[in-house]
Design a protein around this motif. Structure first.
Motif, mmCIF file in Angstrom:
data_model
loop_
_atom_site.group_PDB
_atom_site.id
_atom_site.type_symbol
_atom_site.label_atom_id
_atom_site.label_comp_id
_atom_site.label_asym_id
_atom_site.label_seq_id
_atom_site.Cartn_x
_atom_site.Cartn_y
_atom_site.Cartn_z
ATOM 1 N N ARG A 101 36.270 -64.191 -2.941
ATOM 2 C CA ARG A 101 35.657 -64.016 -2.003
ATOM 3 C C ARG A 101 34.924 -62.413 -2.319
ATOM 4 N NH1 ARG A 101 37.559 -68.271 0.281
ATOM 5 N NH2 ARG A 101 38.985 -69.060 0.312
ATOM 6 N N ILE A 102 33.303 -62.896 -1.291
ATOM 7 C CA ILE A 102 32.423 -61.541 -0.811
ATOM 8 C C ILE A 102 33.008 -60.811 -0.373
ATOM 9 C CG2 ILE A 102 30.611 -60.986 -0.863
ATOM 10 C CD1 ILE A 102 29.620 -63.605 -0.115
ATOM 11 N N ARG A 103 33.924 -60.704 -0.107
ATOM 12 C CA ARG A 103 34.538 -59.398 0.463
ATOM 13 C C ARG A 103 35.568 -58.750 0.214
ATOM 14 N NH1 ARG A 103 34.327 -59.028 7.303
ATOM 15 N NH2 ARG A 103 32.302 -59.988 7.318
ATOM 16 N N ASN A 104 36.040 -59.769 -0.968
ATOM 17 C CA ASN A 104 37.178 -58.939 -2.092
ATOM 18 C C ASN A 104 37.082 -58.874 -3.640
ATOM 19 O OD1 ASN A 104 37.980 -61.320 -2.817
ATOM 20 N ND2 ASN A 104 39.665 -61.701 -2.666
ATOM 21 N N ARG A 105 36.269 -59.343 -3.772
ATOM 22 C CA ARG A 105 35.472 -58.903 -5.360
ATOM 23 C C ARG A 105 36.058 -57.666 -5.899
ATOM 24 N NH1 ARG A 105 30.380 -63.210 -4.790
ATOM 25 N NH2 ARG A 105 31.513 -65.667 -4.729
ATOM 26 N N HIS A 106 35.254 -57.002 -5.025
ATOM 27 C CA HIS A 106 35.522 -55.866 -5.678
ATOM 28 C C HIS A 106 37.062 -55.299 -6.390
ATOM 29 C CE1 HIS A 106 37.151 -55.200 -1.819
ATOM 30 N NE2 HIS A 106 37.126 -53.732 -2.425
ATOM 31 N N CYS A 107 38.112 -55.825 -5.985
ATOM 32 C CA CYS A 107 39.168 -55.439 -6.345
ATOM 33 C C CYS A 107 40.431 -57.097 -6.577
ATOM 34 C CB CYS A 107 40.367 -55.257 -5.012
ATOM 35 S SG CYS A 107 40.629 -56.245 -3.802
ATOM 36 N N GLY A 108 41.266 -56.667 -7.312
ATOM 37 C CA GLY A 108 41.945 -57.958 -7.810
ATOM 38 C C GLY A 108 43.531 -57.182 -8.414
ATOM 39 N N GLU A 109 44.147 -58.024 -8.485
ATOM 40 C CA GLU A 109 45.586 -58.420 -8.953
ATOM 41 C C GLU A 109 45.922 -58.271 -9.724
ATOM 42 O OE1 GLU A 109 49.716 -59.126 -6.708
ATOM 43 O OE2 GLU A 109 47.886 -60.491 -5.774
ATOM 44 N N PHE A 110 47.176 -57.456 -9.922
ATOM 45 C CA PHE A 110 47.801 -57.751 -11.948
ATOM 46 C C PHE A 110 48.950 -57.528 -11.434
ATOM 47 C CE2 PHE A 110 48.839 -53.274 -11.863
ATOM 48 C CZ PHE A 110 49.819 -53.119 -12.381
ATOM 49 N N GLY A 111 49.398 -58.769 -12.905
ATOM 50 C CA GLY A 111 50.968 -58.823 -13.138
ATOM 51 C C GLY A 111 51.006 -58.291 -14.583
ATOM 52 N N MET A 112 52.305 -57.863 -14.791
ATOM 53 C CA MET A 112 52.860 -57.843 -15.975
ATOM 54 C C MET A 112 54.314 -57.995 -16.530
ATOM 55 S SD MET A 112 52.244 -53.376 -17.376
ATOM 56 C CE MET A 112 52.744 -53.008 -17.037
ATOM 57 N N CYS A 113 54.039 -58.041 -17.556
ATOM 58 C CA CYS A 113 55.738 -58.029 -18.448
ATOM 59 C C CYS A 113 55.792 -57.893 -20.050
ATOM 60 C CB CYS A 113 56.290 -59.511 -17.937
ATOM 61 S SG CYS A 113 55.096 -60.650 -18.543
ATOM 62 N N VAL A 114 56.970 -57.194 -19.783
ATOM 63 C CA VAL A 114 57.471 -56.975 -21.916
ATOM 64 C C VAL A 114 58.408 -56.908 -21.972
ATOM 65 C CG1 VAL A 114 57.486 -54.609 -22.635
ATOM 66 C CG2 VAL A 114 56.360 -54.706 -20.811
ATOM 67 N N ALA A 115 59.053 -58.057 -22.731
ATOM 68 C CA ALA A 115 59.957 -58.265 -23.395
ATOM 69 C C ALA A 115 60.687 -56.970 -23.741
ATOM 70 C CB ALA A 115 59.597 -58.670 -25.216
ATOM 71 N N ARG A 116 61.814 -57.548 -23.477
ATOM 72 C CA ARG A 116 63.165 -56.547 -22.857
ATOM 73 C C ARG A 116 63.367 -55.523 -24.027
ATOM 74 N NH1 ARG A 116 67.862 -57.241 -19.478
ATOM 75 N NH2 ARG A 116 67.211 -59.891 -19.289
ATOM 76 N N GLU A 117 63.684 -56.211 -25.432
ATOM 77 C CA GLU A 117 63.546 -55.156 -26.724
ATOM 78 C C GLU A 117 62.098 -54.681 -27.048
ATOM 79 O OE1 GLU A 117 61.197 -59.318 -28.200
ATOM 80 O OE2 GLU A 117 63.375 -58.346 -26.835
ATOM 81 N N ALA A 118 61.156 -54.477 -26.127
ATOM 82 C CA ALA A 118 60.472 -53.116 -26.303
ATOM 83 C C ALA A 118 60.272 -52.573 -25.378
ATOM 84 C CB ALA A 118 58.547 -54.324 -26.103
#
Length: 168
Positions: A101-118
């Protein structure tokens, strides 16, 4: 870009506290041809019983074609999907999506995951530093947000170390 135990990026890199054995890995944008590899990585990580991710065990049921579409959706301006590979094997994944949306295009959210062994070997740090550098270089993104469960102290330490602050 090839990384060893201490990744080199445009954002200053901090060594992880538990890294003992150097791990060679590459971080790059995911492409549709990576769909099957990313699914092979995501299944075991998303089904871990500890409950540290937003996806509950058994909830992730994506086909290879759906994964290709997900990757394509992150090719749009303001979105990023990067993966860490040790050889041909995916060991980490970070997705970022900006607001629609116009009012939130300047920001965003991330998700991240890493394999257990790494975990604890610099993969999460390198993925997040790449996101931060990308966001800083963007004329569109001015804010990067995330959600994290309180039972994930390792992730919280990483986020705080890289300058994220608790809100709300």
């Amino acid at each position: 870009v090839e990384f060893r135990s201490r990744p080199v990026l445009t954002v200053p890199c901090l060594e992880t506290e538990t890294a003992e054995i150097p791990l060679a890995f590459t971080i790059r944008r995911a492409v549709p041809a990576d769909a099957a590899r990313l699914l092979a990585f995501a299944g075991p990580v998303f089904n871990e019983p500890e409950g540290k991710l937003m996806i509950a065990p058994g909830e992730f049921q994506r086909t290879v074609e759906e994964q290709r579409e997900f990757i394509r959706s992150h090719e749009a301006e303001g979105n990023l999907l990067i993966a860490a590979f040790a050889g041909e094997e995916c060991i980490g994944l970070l997705s970022f999506q900006c607001g629609s949306r116009i009012r939130n295009r300047h920001c965003g959210e991330f998700g991240m995951c890493v394999a257990r062994e790494a975990r604890g070997r610099g993969v999460g740090t390198a993925l997040l530093e790449r996101l931060i550098a990308w966001a800083r270089a963007s004329s569109q993104i001015h804010r990067v947000e995330l959600g994290v469960f309180a039972n994930n102290p390792g992730a919280i330490r990483l986020y705080e170390r890289l300058g994220f602050e608790v809100e709300g």
